[in-house]
Design an enzyme around this catalytic site. Structure first.
Site, PDB file in Angstrom:
ATOM      1  N   GLU A  87      24.192 -56.262  80.880  1.00 55.81           N
ATOM      2  CA  GLU A  87      23.740 -57.632  81.870  1.00 55.81           C
ATOM      3  C   GLU A  87      22.260 -57.479  81.347  1.00 55.81           C
ATOM      4  OE1 GLU A  87      24.725 -57.664  85.741  1.00 55.81           O
ATOM      5  OE2 GLU A  87      23.684 -59.815  86.018  1.00 55.81           O
ATOM      6  N   GLY A 114      18.738 -50.587  89.653  1.00 51.34           N
ATOM      7  CA  GLY A 114      19.467 -49.452  90.631  1.00 51.34           C
ATOM      8  C   GLY A 114      20.888 -49.352  89.977  1.00 51.34           C
ATOM      9  N   ALA A 115      21.675 -50.040  89.735  1.00 49.32           N
ATOM     10  CA  ALA A 115      23.171 -49.962  89.280  1.00 49.32           C
ATOM     11  C   ALA A 115      23.490 -51.086  88.635  1.00 49.32           C
ATOM     12  CB  ALA A 115      23.855 -49.286  90.630  1.00 49.32           C
ATOM     13  N   GLU A 121      27.596 -53.164  87.698  1.00 51.70           N
ATOM     14  CA  GLU A 121      29.004 -53.297  88.260  1.00 51.70           C
ATOM     15  C   GLU A 121      30.146 -53.520  86.993  1.00 51.70           C
ATOM     16  OE1 GLU A 121      26.555 -55.707  88.366  1.00 51.70           O
ATOM     17  OE2 GLU A 121      27.241 -57.573  88.129  1.00 51.70           O
ATOM     18  N   ASN A 122      29.712 -52.808  85.842  1.00 51.23           N
ATOM     19  CA  ASN A 122      30.740 -52.962  84.770  1.00 51.23           C
ATOM     20  C   ASN A 122      32.129 -52.783  85.010  1.00 51.23           C
ATOM     21  OD1 ASN A 122      28.266 -52.914  82.921  1.00 51.23           O
ATOM     22  ND2 ASN A 122      28.236 -50.747  83.785  1.00 51.23           N
ATOM     23  N   HIS A 166      27.812 -52.458  97.168  1.00 48.04           N
ATOM     24  CA  HIS A 166      27.536 -53.664  96.449  1.00 48.04           C
ATOM     25  C   HIS A 166      28.124 -53.823  95.198  1.00 48.04           C
ATOM     26  CE1 HIS A 166      24.586 -57.001  94.961  1.00 48.04           C
ATOM     27  NE2 HIS A 166      24.619 -56.487  93.900  1.00 48.04           N
ATOM     28  N   GLU A 167      27.900 -52.937  94.177  1.00 49.43           N
ATOM     29  CA  GLU A 167      28.687 -52.787  92.905  1.00 49.43           C
ATOM     30  C   GLU A 167      30.267 -52.792  93.033  1.00 49.43           C
ATOM     31  OE1 GLU A 167      26.348 -53.339  90.914  1.00 49.43           O
ATOM     32  OE2 GLU A 167      24.780 -52.612  91.787  1.00 49.43           O
ATOM     33  N   HIS A 170      31.130 -56.262  93.708  1.00 48.60           N
ATOM     34  CA  HIS A 170      31.156 -57.168  92.490  1.00 48.60           C
ATOM     35  C   HIS A 170      32.331 -57.328  91.781  1.00 48.60           C
ATOM     36  CE1 HIS A 170      27.186 -58.888  91.834  1.00 48.60           C
ATOM     37  NE2 HIS A 170      26.382 -57.612  91.882  1.00 48.60           N
ATOM     38  N   GLU A 176      25.132 -62.741  92.840  1.00 46.63           N
ATOM     39  CA  GLU A 176      24.296 -61.852  93.543  1.00 46.63           C
ATOM     40  C   GLU A 176      24.115 -62.066  95.106  1.00 46.63           C
ATOM     41  OE1 GLU A 176      23.964 -59.254  92.129  1.00 46.63           O
ATOM     42  OE2 GLU A 176      24.061 -59.275  90.008  1.00 46.63           O
TER      43      GLU A 176
HETATM   44  N1  B3K Z   1      23.920 -57.114  88.178  1.00 46.78           N
HETATM   45  C1  B3K Z   1      23.195 -55.963  88.112  1.00 46.78           C
HETATM   46  C2  B3K Z   1      21.784 -56.248  87.547  1.00 46.78           C
HETATM   47  C3  B3K Z   1      21.627 -56.331  86.354  1.00 46.78           C
HETATM   48  C4  B3K Z   1      20.123 -56.610  85.925  1.00 46.78           C
HETATM   49  C5  B3K Z   1      19.773 -56.913  84.507  1.00 46.78           C
HETATM   50  N2  B3K Z   1      18.611 -56.961  84.267  1.00 46.78           N
HETATM   51  C6  B3K Z   1      23.293 -55.188  89.347  1.00 46.78           C
HETATM   52  C7  B3K Z   1      23.512 -55.683  90.501  1.00 46.78           C
HETATM   53  O1  B3K Z   1      22.905 -56.534  90.982  1.00 46.78           O
HETATM   54  O2  B3K Z   1      24.609 -55.455  91.051  1.00 46.78           O
HETATM   55 ZN    ZN Z   2      24.481 -57.504  92.151  1.00 47.07          ZN
END
Ligand code: B3K
Ligand code: ZN
Length: 850
Positions: A122, A254-255, A257-258, A290-291, A294, A313
């Site tokens: 991402e 930070g992290a 969410e794959n 949070h992850e 998602h 988000e």
């Molecule tokens: N979705 C990712 C953030 C990706 C950032 C890319 N530059 C983490 C999050 O918001 O959970």
């Molecule tokens: Zn997020």
């Protein structure tokens, strides 16, 4: 590399991709400098899409071969991908590309971190792995085969077959490429399991480098709490047989969410009492949640395009805040969130980088993972919930999940479920998504023969590209107290829809005291001529915990502004009121610790600028120091008592109760240190058995100018632990005397443990400099120069982190002419760097306002 003219992408130009993707098969032949990626992708023309040439995104790839339906083809390779003649019918695309993970320092696509392979896709990193329609509205089912010598090889979905040197994964849930992930390396698992409420057994693992396995237990418990909470509160169950989390040291944020394979910055998952603070634990719990959340808000329902980023988000931040409120203390969480919103989002919304929660255009999407999209995006969800009520919110969310499961959705889709459930017209509410800027809410009131009238006027200042803004709907939570402090009108939601609007309350025997914007019911700046006496009264009596805190904060802020602007002495009313509050043992210690916090330097600079004054960073710092000292003297007896009373005995737990007690005791320690020369802090340092206590003591010793011995002892104790050493770097800078901040930071950049390659270490050093306003804005410009020098060194390696850290300069127009000129010089120096990345070019250009 910098394009001659980087293309601007517009929301209004959205068009679907030409084709649908029925399936994706990927084979990775791992080798550090020459990984081969073989793709087999089934495409089918999308009858709904306008006819255009077939284009696949791709960046930095070496194409070895390409075939359509088994026949070799020679596509035209462009700087951003390839174009190829394709049949007007379904076809099978096969390609082999070579990539070089070892030299990927941008940490986007497939890269190496400490000898392991990992990915970050991402927003647009998948195009650095293979040619593909790398956009969130193209969703497909992925099957992945990994070939290599790594003991552990992971990808999304459920595990398939595996053997010596290979492993296969299949993800049954269609997903966009940005959710793809691969990890391979010498990793150890902290395993557990979870049974969903419908009886599905899920294997859980946190994968770490050998040596970190004792720091996974807290994260695992947080994951299980998140899974249970999402079932109970949102009715959302997990949908695969396995959920993997991997800790990675080199990570830009930070992290991530794959699907089924979350990748975490190790600082956001690894935790132990000895190495992590209470704040770290709370943050880790929130990020894991949070992850995980998602999986539904982001993965099962994703975004049609990157302009809709707040759809996943904002909602997911809102959900993680609800989770933290349920796990810990809701009022404390709200206060913490508003402090962060004002520090980061208000700053952004009132400067050159202001943009709507749903932007209208971008050059580099990574520059839009902002406080506005995330935190203001979450505030919009909160307002919507306040406006429609809890029951309608729940119904709308149920409808959202059933109606849009499997979709790449838009803000229009999101608002429509609320309209359908409630029958409300949300056209005006949508302005919150469309218009940038923080509304100012001017308040006045009247009392006349039993009738109380409260008048509101809203206006939103111009922001880049948006000069005038029509009124928005603002939910204003209001309560009324009588002069004895009894609540005579409990919280009501006033719905403001006009530019100016009044509300009346009848039958009152005396003029009430209003408690306005309870719970911070809208992200606005309230301006009201309130007396200090009224603020002290609300600090003592308000039944709304947020506004109780807010009143104390406003009292402190106004006193500080008077000290800075007019050379006033510390305000006695504040000193009395805050001491009374701190002494009240019926109040939650965590709340008291927050209420003892003073407005930040950033907050005061914003306030002064808003009031038409040029902030002097050093004068702000000095006023804060003076007030802290005066308060320490005024509260001497109380602080000694609080420090003793709130020492936690028994085994360490990172829960709300213990961390609240430690926070209050450490707030007391700060005051004690100002008077005892650091004796108590040294004692705490010497006896500390957890990082919260150790770090608080060290900070006090450094601030008191007695930190040298402890700084080297700390390094000797922790030099083997990179996450603790990050703290060691930043703490020295954050607590330095402003005259020395830049020098301390500069010295630390020469420390053997400093590296440009690890974003955490870079942020711990240069980020800490930019987060120390008085030191960063030193009058001779040393702070600006140092940061710019290092950003220019980082940009060729890691554009994303460089661009993000340029925001240190976003407030430049607030300051005096000399500082403005020095910052402009630095920004122009950065912009002139040959080959400057698209990311940094866009950020610096926007900051300069060119
Ligand atoms: N979705 C990712 C953030 C990706 C950032 C890319 N530059 C983490 C999050 O918001 O959970
Ligand atoms: Zn997020």
């Amino acid at each position: 590399m910098k394009d001659a003219q980087p293309a601007t992408i517009y929301l209004k130009d959205y068009q679907p991709f030409t084709h649908l993707v029925d399936s994706v098969h990927l084979t990775f032949r791992l080798a550090p400098s020459a990984t081969r990626v073989l793709s087999r992708i089934a495409f089918r023309p999308d009858p709904k899409a306008p006819a255009r040439p077939f284009h696949l995104d791709g960046e930095g790839l070496t194409l070895i071969s390409a075939r359509i339906d088994g026949k070799e083809v020679s596509p035209e390779i462009t700087p951003t991908g390839l174009i190829c003649e394709v049949p007007d019918a379904p076809f099978l695309w096969e390609a082999e590309v070579e990539i070089d993970p070892a030299s990927n320092t941008a940490l986007e696509g497939l890269y190496r971190s400490n000898g392991m392979y990992c990915t970050q896709c991402e927003a647009e990193g998948f195009r650095k792995i293979t040619y593909y329609p790398d956009r969130p509205d193209v969703m497909s089912v992925f099957t992945v085969r990994i070939e290599g010598e790594e003991p552990v090889m992971l990808s999304n979905g459920n595990p398939g077959d595996s053997g010596e040197g290979w492993a296969e994964w299949h993800d049954p849930w269609p997903k966009p490429a940005y959710l793809f992930a691969l990890v391979a390396g010498d990793l150890l698992a902290h395993p557990d399991s979870f049974t969903t409420r419908s009886g599905r057994d899920v294997a859980l693992n946190i994968w770490v480098r050998p040596g970190d396995e004792d720091k996974c237990a807290f994260g695992m418990e947080a994951l299980k709490r998140s899974m249970t909470w999402d079932e109970e509160v949102y009715g959302r169950e997990y949908d695969l047989d396995i959920f993997n989390i991997v800790a990675v040291d080199d990570f830009n944020m930070g992290a991530m969410e794959n699907k089924g394979l979350n990748i975490f910055n190790s600082s956001c998952v690894l935790a132990s009492p000895e190495t992590s603070t209470d704040a770290n634990f709370e943050r880790i719990e929130a990020i894991i949640a949070h992850e995980y959340f998602h999986n539904w808000t982001g993965n099962r329902i994703t975004c049609r395009d990157w302009f809709q980023l707040c759809l996943k988000e904002g909602l997911t931040v809102f959900r993680d805040a609800q989770f933290t409120s349920d796990m810990r203390s809701a009022p404390v969480k709200r206060i913490e969130d508003v402090i962060a919103l004002r520090a980061r989002q208000f700053r952004e919304d009132n400067g050159p980088l202001a943009h709507p929660v749903r932007p209208h255009s971008f050059v580099e999407i990574n520059n839009f993972y902002t406080a506005t999209v995330y935190e203001k995006g979450a505030e919009l969800i909160g307002m919507l919930k306040t406006l429609v009520g809890d029951a309608a919110y729940d119904k709308a969310l149920d409808l959202y999940f059933t109606r849009h499961d499997g979709d790449a959705a838009t803000i229009e889709d999101w608002l429509r479920v609320f309209e359908d459930v409630t029958g409300r017209d949300l056209t005006q509410f949508k302005r919150w998504y469309e218009d940038a800027g923080t509304p100012r809410l001017h308040v006045s009131d009247d009392f006349n023969t039993g009738t109380y009238t409260i008048n509101f006027k809203q206006e939103t200042p111009p922001t880049p590209g948006q000069d005038s803004k029509p009124p928005r709907v603002i939910p204003i939570a209001l309560g009324l107290l009588d002069q004895s402090g009894t609540e005579i009108h409990e919280t009501t939601i006033l719905e403001m829809t006009e530019a100016e609007q009044s509300f009346t309350f009848e039958g009152l025997s005396a003029r009430p005291v209003p408690s306005i914007l309870r719970g911070f019911s809208a992200p606005v700046i309230v301006t009201r001529e309130a007396t200090n006496a009224e603020r002290a009264f609300l600090l003592a009596h308000d039944t709304d915990t947020f506004n109780k805190w807010e009143s104390g904060r406003a009292l402190a802020r106004d006193g500080l502004v008077a000290m800075i602007r007019d050379g006033a002495a510390p305000d006695d009313l504040y000193l009395d009121a805050i001491a009374t509050m701190a002494r009240d043992d019926t109040l939650d210690p965590a709340f008291r610790a927050l209420a003892l916090g003073l407005p930040s330097q950033e907050d005061l600079a914003q306030t002064l600028f808003e009031g038409g004054h040029t902030p002097d960073p050093l004068a702000i710092w000095e006023a804060l120091e003076t007030l802290r000292h005066a308060r320490a003297e005024a509260m001497q007896d109380t602080t000694t008592r609080l420090y003793a009373k709130y020492q936690v005995t028994g085994p360490y737990a990172p829960d709300a109760a213990q961390s609240g007690a430690r926070a209050l005791a450490n707030a007391a320690l700060d005051m004690i240190t100002r008077l005892d020369g650091g004796r108590q802090a040294q004692a705490q340092y010497d006896s500390a058995d957890n990082m919260t206590q150790q770090l608080a003591a060290l900070g006090n010793l450094i601030r008191g100018g007695r930190g040298d011995h402890a700084i080297s002892a700390f390094y000797d104790q922790w030099h083997h632990d990179r996450l603790v050493i990050d703290k060691w770097f930043s703490l020295q800078i954050l607590n330095a005397d402003p005259s020395e901040t830049a020098d301390v930071a500069e010295t630390l950049t020469r420390h053997p443990d400093f590296t440009l390659k690890n974003p955490n270490r870079f942020r711990a050093t240069l980020g800490a400099l930019s987060m120390s306003p008085a030191g960063f804005h030193r009058a001779d410009g040393a702070g600006y120069r140092l940061l710019a020098d290092w950003l220019m060194q980082l940009d060729p390696l890691n554009p994303q982190t460089t661009a993000r850290m340029c925001t240190a300069f976003e407030t430049w127009k607030r300051f005096d002419g000399d500082r403005q000129a020095m910052i402009r010089t630095e920004l122009e120096r950065i912009l002139a760097l040959p080959g400057l990345s698209r990311d940094t070019t866009e950020m610096v250009t926007r900051i300069l306002g060119a």
